[in-house]
Write an enzyme that holds these catalytic residues in place. Structure first.
Site, short mmCIF file in Angstrom:
data_model
loop_
_atom_site.label_atom_id
_atom_site.label_comp_id
_atom_site.label_asym_id
_atom_site.label_seq_id
_atom_site.Cartn_x
_atom_site.Cartn_y
_atom_site.Cartn_z
CG HIS A 97 -0.26 0.04 2.73
ND1 HIS A 97 0.54 1.28 2.96
CD2 HIS A 97 0.07 -0.90 2.77
CE1 HIS A 97 1.31 0.81 4.03
NE2 HIS A 97 1.37 -0.43 3.98
CD GLU A 106 2.89 -5.86 7.79
OE1 GLU A 106 2.70 -6.79 7.85
OE2 GLU A 106 3.57 -5.16 7.80
#
Length: 221
Positions: free
Chosen positions: A15, A97
């Site tokens: 990202h 994550e």
């Protein structure tokens, strides 16, 4: 024939920049949005890599696995905002994550004050994911992608490529495990915000996984 089909690829996108990634805070399950600079990072990469005749062709994507965190989902949207028919996506915690547990939101120096010898690569995260748990999760994702790739290459099923839009530590672990190295080799890979890595295979063989590219068109600080 299988040998005539080009080798399948896995595109791994981290990202774009967030406020926490910019100032070094561990951002796992927290839902932190992209900064304006982070959105611009992704748009610039998209114009160079995403579209007909470019590296990431939407028609070639058999699946896009996207972390549910807003910073990843927004990155996916920005990658394909200029495409008339964007690919389907699968929002999945499989590519979230590393769960930092008690260390969520902390900077490395703050963690070192709590535990001077700590490294995520050897110790995992108290209250979050251990090294073994992270490796198991990432290995599961790899197995899924390789099955897509096998079906394409050997059976002629669906299309060539897979896309993952995820996070920094996740991507570093994924790269390490893709090329059959221990998870902790990830400490040697720097994955920049808004960057693209390409994983594929050598010698036209699905038995030889390889890293083809890292940090494509990223702004390296």
């Amino acid at each position: 024939m299988a040998s005539a089909r080009p080798m399948p690829r896995l595109f791994v996108v981290r990202h774009g920049e967030t406020e926490w990634s910019q100032n070094g805070r561990h951002t796992g399950l927290s839902d932190i949005p992209l900064t304006a600079r982070g959105e611009e990072q992704v748009r610039k990469v998209a114009q160079r890599l995403v579209g007909d005749g470019l590296a990431i062709e939407p028609k070639n994507l058999c699946d896009a696995l996207v972390s549910p965190r807003i910073r990843a989902h927004r990155t996916f949207d920005l990658l394909f905002e200029h495409i008339e028919h964007p690919p389907k996506l699968t929002l999945t915690e499989e590519v979230q994550e590393w769960n930092y547990g008690e260390y969520e939101g902390l900077k490395p120096a703050e963690i070192k004050k709590l535990n001077p010898t700590w490294t995520i690569w050897n110790d995992g995260c108290p209250g979050g994911e251990s090294v073994a748990q992270m490796q198991s999760r990432v290995d599961g994702v790899i197995a899924k992608v390789r099955e897509y790739h096998r079906q394409y290459k050997e059976d002629g099923s669906h299309t060539r490529d897979v896309l993952i839009v995820a996070h920094g530590h996740f991507s570093r672990v994924l790269i390490s495990r893709w090329i059959n190295f221990p998870l902790n080799l990830g400490t040697h890979f720097n994955v920049e915000p808004g960057s693209v890595a390409v994983l594929s295979y050598n010698h036209n063989s699905l038995d030889e996984p390889a890293l083809n590219a890292l940090n494509l068109f990223a702004v390296v600080a």
